[in-house]
Design a protein around this motif. Structure first.
Motif, mmCIF file in Angstrom:
data_model
loop_
_atom_site.group_PDB
_atom_site.id
_atom_site.type_symbol
_atom_site.label_atom_id
_atom_site.label_comp_id
_atom_site.label_asym_id
_atom_site.label_seq_id
_atom_site.Cartn_x
_atom_site.Cartn_y
_atom_site.Cartn_z
ATOM 1 N N PRO A 21 0.831 -1.210 0.000
ATOM 2 C CA PRO A 21 0.000 0.000 0.000
ATOM 3 C C PRO A 21 0.858 1.250 0.000
ATOM 4 C CG PRO A 21 -0.837 -1.602 1.594
ATOM 5 C CD PRO A 21 0.493 -2.123 1.119
ATOM 6 N N ILE A 22 0.362 2.311 -0.631
ATOM 7 C CA ILE A 22 1.091 3.567 -0.659
ATOM 8 C C ILE A 22 1.338 4.077 0.751
ATOM 9 C CG2 ILE A 22 0.828 6.010 -1.286
ATOM 10 C CD1 ILE A 22 -0.329 5.056 -3.966
ATOM 11 N N GLU A 23 0.378 3.895 1.645
ATOM 12 C CA GLU A 23 0.578 4.291 3.049
ATOM 13 C C GLU A 23 1.776 3.586 3.647
ATOM 14 O OE1 GLU A 23 0.866 3.243 6.992
ATOM 15 O OE2 GLU A 23 -0.366 1.876 5.779
ATOM 16 N N THR A 24 1.907 2.285 3.388
ATOM 17 C CA THR A 24 3.024 1.514 3.938
ATOM 18 C C THR A 24 4.352 1.990 3.356
ATOM 19 O OG1 THR A 24 1.541 -0.382 4.144
ATOM 20 C CG2 THR A 24 3.891 -0.820 4.318
ATOM 21 N N HIS A 25 4.368 2.245 2.062
ATOM 22 C CA HIS A 25 5.579 2.758 1.407
ATOM 23 C C HIS A 25 6.035 4.060 2.066
ATOM 24 C CE1 HIS A 25 8.205 4.244 -1.809
ATOM 25 N NE2 HIS A 25 7.487 5.340 -1.813
ATOM 26 N N ILE A 26 5.108 4.976 2.295
ATOM 27 C CA ILE A 26 5.458 6.247 2.930
ATOM 28 C C ILE A 26 5.963 6.015 4.347
ATOM 29 C CG2 ILE A 26 4.517 8.432 3.787
ATOM 30 C CD1 ILE A 26 2.569 8.344 1.356
ATOM 31 N N ALA A 27 5.266 5.183 5.097
ATOM 32 C CA ALA A 27 5.639 4.947 6.492
ATOM 33 C C ALA A 27 7.027 4.334 6.615
ATOM 34 C CB ALA A 27 4.604 4.044 7.160
ATOM 35 N N GLN A 28 7.366 3.424 5.709
ATOM 36 C CA GLN A 28 8.635 2.714 5.809
ATOM 37 C C GLN A 28 9.808 3.506 5.249
ATOM 38 O OE1 GLN A 28 8.346 -1.175 4.021
ATOM 39 N NE2 GLN A 28 6.948 -1.954 5.582
ATOM 40 N N THR A 46 14.062 2.627 6.756
ATOM 41 C CA THR A 46 14.589 2.243 5.436
ATOM 42 C C THR A 46 14.416 3.405 4.454
ATOM 43 O OG1 THR A 46 12.479 1.158 4.932
ATOM 44 C CG2 THR A 46 14.259 -0.229 5.759
ATOM 45 N N ASN A 47 14.850 4.574 4.883
ATOM 46 C CA ASN A 47 14.687 5.805 4.123
ATOM 47 C C ASN A 47 15.930 6.040 3.258
ATOM 48 O OD1 ASN A 47 14.334 8.453 3.219
ATOM 49 N ND2 ASN A 47 13.412 9.135 5.135
ATOM 50 N N ALA A 48 15.926 5.490 2.065
ATOM 51 C CA ALA A 48 17.107 5.527 1.204
ATOM 52 C C ALA A 48 17.362 6.899 0.600
ATOM 53 C CB ALA A 48 16.970 4.498 0.083
ATOM 54 N N THR A 49 16.352 7.775 0.559
ATOM 55 C CA THR A 49 16.553 9.127 0.021
ATOM 56 C C THR A 49 16.836 10.139 1.125
ATOM 57 O OG1 THR A 49 14.185 9.668 0.113
ATOM 58 C CG2 THR A 49 15.017 8.661 -1.922
ATOM 59 N N LYS A 50 16.729 9.723 2.378
ATOM 60 C CA LYS A 50 16.935 10.605 3.534
ATOM 61 C C LYS A 50 15.980 11.808 3.509
ATOM 62 C CE LYS A 50 20.156 7.971 5.083
ATOM 63 N NZ LYS A 50 19.835 7.029 6.179
ATOM 64 N N TRP A 51 14.814 11.579 2.928
ATOM 65 C CA TRP A 51 13.762 12.601 2.926
ATOM 66 C C TRP A 51 13.216 12.703 4.353
ATOM 67 C CZ3 TRP A 51 11.600 16.035 -0.463
ATOM 68 C CH2 TRP A 51 10.327 16.516 -0.183
ATOM 69 N N ALA A 52 13.295 13.892 4.954
ATOM 70 C CA ALA A 52 12.847 14.079 6.334
ATOM 71 C C ALA A 52 12.357 15.505 6.506
ATOM 72 C CB ALA A 52 13.986 13.780 7.303
ATOM 73 N N ARG A 53 11.043 15.657 6.545
ATOM 74 C CA ARG A 53 10.448 16.981 6.678
ATOM 75 C C ARG A 53 9.288 16.919 7.672
ATOM 76 N NH1 ARG A 53 10.142 19.948 0.791
ATOM 77 N NH2 ARG A 53 12.338 19.648 0.186
ATOM 78 N N PRO A 54 9.317 17.750 8.706
ATOM 79 C CA PRO A 54 8.218 17.733 9.693
ATOM 80 C C PRO A 54 6.851 17.975 9.063
ATOM 81 C CG PRO A 54 10.090 18.989 10.524
ATOM 82 C CD PRO A 54 10.395 18.665 9.087
#
Length: 504
Positions: free
Chosen positions: A408-415, A423-431
Motif C-alpha cells: 500500500p502507498i501508506e506503507t511505502h510512505i511509512a517505511q 529504510t529511508n534511502a533518500t533521507k527525505w525528512a520533513r516535519p
C-alpha cells in the motif's frame, strides 16, 4: 528497499536436483477437474520453513497462502480486502477497531476463533522473536485488545490509524491455532491442507473440501524447487510441472506461444534514489534536472522490453491513493541543462551505485549513466556488493539503483519517507510531510485523508529524491491446460494463488 519478497532472497543459490527428484516420484497431473498441479519456484534449501510467520522466500509465501489465511489481503489495486475477517468497524477516532470473523475452520476441524487471532498476533510480536510482521503489528495495544466472543475481536491501537486494514493484510500476519509452536505438520484454515514435506525439495498439499470460500478445483498441489530459471522453464516445457514462477522478459518472449505467459503489471517499482540530505542532491534544481534528463521509455525498452511501463517519480501506479492526475514527466534536455547550470553543477561527476542484487539494476545504471553524460554531467558506475547492497545504500553514496515490490502507498510512505523511517534511502525528512502523513492516517473525514495523500505525492513529485523511471511486470508461465491463474502483483491476494486454478 527491503521488499516483502525479493529476488535477492533466492537467486544465485546453487541449482538443486530436487526438481527432477520431486517430479520423478510425484504423481502426474490428470486432465479435467481435480488432478495435481505442480508449481516450481526457486527455493532456500535447508533454510526453508513451513512456519508462516517466518516465511520470506517466494515459495514459502506461496505455500503459506495455500495453507493459511490472514484477516485481510491486498486486492489488485493493493487495497485491503476482507478474508478471515468478515468485516471491520472503527470507532470515531480510529483508536478501536472491531473485527468480525467469518465462519471458518482449521484443517483439524476446530473453528477459527478470536482467541486464535490474538494468540497469533501475540506470537508475531513476541519481544524475544524476530518475525517479519512484528513491525506491522507494533501499533496494536495487544494487552488491552480482547475477544468479545468467539467471532469478534476488539483491537485497541496505540494511536489513531484509519489505515488499520492494511495492518490486517500485512505480509506474514497469518492466523494459526492458539498454542501452535510446531509447524512440521502445519494446520491452517487455508484452501489446502498438509500432506508431506521434503525440506529443500517438495511440499505436497491436498484440497480442503471445507474451505470457507469453496473447495479448490484441483485435488492436489505440489511445490517443487529449481533455483535456475532455465530449469524451471525446461520443466514446464517438458511437462514435469504446470506452473513456473519468476521469468525474465527475454525468456517470456522466447517461449510465448508454447506456454501461457502471465504478466502482472505494476508489480515492481524501478527507480534511482537520490539522497536529499547531502551534496550534490541536496540541491533541488539538480534533482529536478535529473527528473527531466531521464528518458524513461529508453530505460523500460532496454531493461524490460515488452514487460513494463514508464513511471512518473511516484510509487504505486494504479494503487489506492495514487495521484494519477499528476502530469507525466517527459524528457526535456534543454531545461535539464539549464537547471544543471543554475545549480552550478556543470561537469559534475555523479557516482551512481548499483549492484547485481536485483535483476536489471546494472543494465539500468548503464543506460542512465549515458543519459547523465548527454546532459553534460560526468557519470561513473560503482558496483556494490550484492550481499550487503540494501544495507549499504541506506547510509552510503548519493544516488543508487532502487526497487520495491507491491505494498500500500501508506506503507511505502511509512517505511521509507518519514523522519522516523528506518529504510529511508533518500533521507527525505520533513516535519510538514510527517504531519501530512498523520492527517492521512488519522483524519476523521475521508476527503481530508485523500487530500493529504495527494499533497504528499505532489510534494514528492516536485521535490523528492526518488526518480521512479518504470514499473516492471511480474512474469509467470503455465501449461496451456491450466486456467484460473491471475495476473496479480506480487504480495497481493491473487499472486501465486492456486485455489482458483483448474486443470484440463
Amino acid at each position: 528497499m527491503h521488499d516483502h519478497l525479493t529476488r535477492r532472497g533466492f537467486l544465485g543459490l546453487t541449482a538443486s536436483a530436487a526438481l527432477l527428484t520431486g517430479c520423478g516420484t510425484g504423481t502426474g497431473s490428470s486432465g479435467g477437474s481435480g488432478g495435481r498441479l505442480r508449481a516450481v519456484f526457486a527455493g532456500g534449501g535447508a533454510t526453508e520453513v513451513l512456519d508462516p510467520h517466518l516465511a520470506n522466500l517466494f515459495n514459502e509465501a506461496a505455500r503459506a497462502k495455500a495453507l493459511y489465511d490472514k484477516l485481510a489481503d491486498l486486492g489488485p489495486d493493493v487495497s485491503p480486502q476482507p478474508r478471515l475477517a468478515e468485516k471491520w468497524e472503527p470507532n470515531a477516532d480510529f483508536t478501536l477497531w472491531r473485527v468480525t470473523l467469518r465462519q471458518a475452520r482449521f484443517h483439524d476441524g476446530r473453528p477459527v476463533r478470536a482467541q486464535d487471532v490474538l494468540a497469533s498476533y501475540a506470537r508475531i510480536t513476541d519481544p524475544g522473536k524476530t518475525f517479519r510482521a512484528k513491525s506491522s503489528l507494533a501499533l496494536i495495544d495487544l494487552p488491552n485488545s480482547r475477544s468479545v466472543d468467539d467471532r469478534t475481536v476488539e483491537f485497541r491501537l496505540k494511536r489513531p490509524f484509519a489505515e488499520f486494514p492494511n495492518v490486517l493484510a500485512a505480509f506474514g500476519t497469518y492466523i494459526v491455532p492458539e498454542g501452535t509452536q510446531d509447524f512440521s505438520k502445519p494446520v491452517g484454515s487455508g484452501p489446502f491442507s498438509f500432506v508431506s514435506w521434503k525440506p529443500g525439495s517438495s511440499v505436497l498439499l491436498k484440497r480442503n473440501p471445507d474451505y470457507w470460500e469453496g473447495a479448490p478445483s484441483i485435488e492436489e498441489l505440489e511445490f517443487l524447487i529449481a533455483n535456475e530459471e532455465s530449469a524451471r522453464v525446461n520443466a514446464l516445457l517438458g511437462g514435469q510441472v504446470e506452473y513456473a514462477h519468476d521469468l525474465t522478459p527475454a525468456t517470456a518472449r522466447q517461449h510465448e506461444g508454447r506456454v501461457t505467459i502471465i504478466r502482472a503489471p505494476n508489480s515492481a517499482m524501478q527507480a534511482f534514489a537520490m539522497k536529499v540530505d547531502r551534496a550534490p542532491f541536496d540541491n533541488r534544481d539538480l534533482r529536478e534536472a535529473l527528473f527531466l534528463l531521464t528518458d524513461r521509455q529508453q530505460l523500460v525498452d532496454t531493461v524490460m522490453p515488452g514487460s513494463g511501463q514508464i513511471g512518473n517519480d511516484l510509487f504505486g501506479k494504479g494503487y489506492l491513493h495514487y495521484a494519477s492526475d499528476t502530469p507525466q514527466r517527459t524528457p526535456d534536455l534543454d531545461k535539464a541543462k539549464a537547471l544543471i547550470r543554475k545549480a552550478g553543477a556543470d561537469g559534475l561527476t555523479v557516482e551512481l551505485t548499483t549492484s547485481a542484487a536485483a535483476a536489471g539494476f546494472v543494465e539500468a545504471a548503464t543506460v542512465f549513466a549515458d543519459q547523465l553524460r548527454a546532459a553534460g554531467l560526468k557519470a561513473t558506475i560503482v558496483n556494490g556488493s550484492k550481499d550487503t547492497y540494501w544495507a549499504d545504500i541506506l547510509a552510503k553514496g548519493s544516488i543508487a539503483s532502487f526497487r520495491s515490490g507491491a505494498m500500500p502507498i501508506e506503507t511505502h510512505i511509512a517505511q521509507r519517507l518519514l523522519s522516523t523511517s528506518t529504510t529511508n534511502a533518500t533521507k527525505w525528512a520533513r516535519p510538514e510531510f510527517d504531519a501530512l502523513y498523520e492527517t492521512a492516517v488519522s483524519a476523521r473525514n475521508a476527503a481530508d485523508r485523500e487530500a493529504a495523500y495527494l499533497k504528499m505525492q505532489q510534494t514528492l513529485h516536485a521535490e523528492g529524491g526518488l526518480l521512479v523511471w518504470g514499473f516492471a511486470d511480474w512474469i509467470v508461465a503455465t501449461s496451456p491446460k491450466v486456467s484460473g491463474v491471475q495476473a496479480a502483483p506480487t504480495n497481493t491476494l491473487d499472486w501465486a494463488r492456486f485455489d482458483k486454478a483448474k486443470l484440463g
